[in-house]
Design a protein around this motif. Sequence first.
Motif, mmCIF file in Angstrom:
data_model
loop_
_atom_site.group_PDB
_atom_site.id
_atom_site.type_symbol
_atom_site.label_atom_id
_atom_site.label_comp_id
_atom_site.label_asym_id
_atom_site.label_seq_id
_atom_site.Cartn_x
_atom_site.Cartn_y
_atom_site.Cartn_z
ATOM 1 N N MET A 290 36.312 26.619 73.071
ATOM 2 C CA MET A 290 35.543 28.100 73.439
ATOM 3 C C MET A 290 34.837 28.828 72.653
ATOM 4 O O MET A 290 35.445 29.212 71.388
ATOM 5 C CB MET A 290 36.790 28.614 74.220
ATOM 6 N N TYR B 142 30.873 33.606 77.214
ATOM 7 C CA TYR B 142 31.683 32.678 76.684
ATOM 8 C C TYR B 142 31.131 31.287 77.277
ATOM 9 O O TYR B 142 30.192 31.108 77.992
ATOM 10 C CB TYR B 142 33.089 32.746 77.429
ATOM 11 N N MET C 21 31.946 26.950 77.351
ATOM 12 C CA MET C 21 33.194 25.975 77.221
ATOM 13 C C MET C 21 32.437 24.546 77.149
ATOM 14 O O MET C 21 31.425 24.389 77.501
ATOM 15 C CB MET C 21 33.961 25.973 78.432
#
Length: 546
Positions: A141, A198, A200
């Motif tokens: 992450m 964010y 991923m």
Amino acid sequence: MASGSVIENLSTRKLCFLLLSLAVAQAVFFAVGALLAPVPSSSMEFEMVKCSDKTRGASGEWFYVRPQNCDLIEDLSTYTPQSFDLREIVFVAQMPHARSGLQLEYSPWFQFLLGLLHVEVEYSDHFKYVAGASLKLEVRMGVRSLAEGPEEWREYMETNVTRTLECTIDKNKRSEGNTYDCDTLDLFELGSNNYPFYLMNIRIPIDREACIRDASSPNCQIGKINSLNLVAIHQNGGFTMVWLWLKTLLSPIVIAAVYWFNRRLSLLPRQKLLLEKAILSLGVALIVLDAPIEWVSLFTKLPCLLLLSDLRQGLFYTVLFSFWLIFAGEHLIDDPQLNNLWSYRMNLSLVAVASLSLLIYDMAERGMQLADPFYSIWSSETGSAIAYISIYVALLCTLAYFAFLFYKIVVVWNSIRRKRAAHLYRTSENRRLKVEGVIYRFKFLMLFTLLCSALTIAAYFMRQFGEASLHGDSPDDSIMTHSTSAFFTGTFGMWNIYVLLLIAMYAPSHKEYAGSEGLVDESEDLISGERVESNLLTTFLKPATD
């Protein structure tokens, strides 16, 4: 001359004005949630982009799509991997979405961020899926702030995640091209939302040697995976704002009321009674619940915010449930046990066991997530067993508690009805009128208690069921993502109104009445053993001695 509590001495006109004001306040709380607050939570779905990494992770670079840093894989079914371990395939989700050419961003007002993963498994005669297969993910992450460029991703967490993949498929669909219906998996949960962006990066590696040694090893029986879909759920900023302002406005009012109540009690020439201590404890628990500490999370990182919220809510539930038992029991308990907390030990044990069970579950789940947001208590057999035991024990204790509370309230109600018709207080007109007025007020408090308990139970199960639904297969269908704001704000307001009403009604009154000495004299024969000063209704409900 003697003084009693406000519930005895408040005039009917003032009482009606007080109750009308509280009814208006209650309507305002519901209206605020219905008209001003949006739904509590929203979700955003991401179909994870598939990128090829020829270094198989050795380079340590990030893969993202805005701007594009990804050797795109259009279709996994037509892609030929260069290695058996499949670490060259990277699933990418960049959160939040861009919309109409504008990059959206997360805000600290969103409070939490929950990530769910849906795995799409295609039926295959060659790559067979086995029920209960172990799925292992290598997860990275990344985060970045507004001050950082679109390519300047920093690592927030790198970990391996193991989940159990549960999928089903109808017999008539067991042919190439059809997909399984797989349960949604918990991926991560952040207790606060500290970054606007964010990223991923997920890999699903396969260890050939481990699969040869043990076919049930991670990723050996997961079948043919076509894609991964990530669902990110956050609390709506508008709901947070309304919720915070409600707390900010109510908190000083409750603090002032509790301080006033405690000061009134401290001026009495006696120790506080158990019922008064219980009301005081309930007021302190409400102060803790109302404290708007969420403001801090808007300006600094507070990853423990979600855990703190659960602990404060749990503390209030524990004290509130305990108070209801004492509130009913103090009007029926035998004289030798009057004003004695120890006499409630069996009743309160149900509350203690339920609270302890939920505390164990909460600390095991969200407590561990402070160090690893990808941790889930449900990811192992031992953890799942602990979670199920904690939840079931708490549920059984809660059901037993409310059955017992209902029984206690029925007994109190019948005692009032029997005593009212008896000759106990008819020897004095002054006493009869006095007790009649107190009975009506106590009946109102008891009805309000029943309403409060019913809505509290509903709010508790709605929140638990809603949060469980967020972790389920259809998070968009959760009641947390529908119009429940009015119910939550209304229930929150009801707790504050209920506690403030108790404080107002049971606070020592400054008024004195000419006939009060006669009332005290007439009640002396109702009390056996050591005389304990209490409110008139408590004395009235005590069984008469021979």
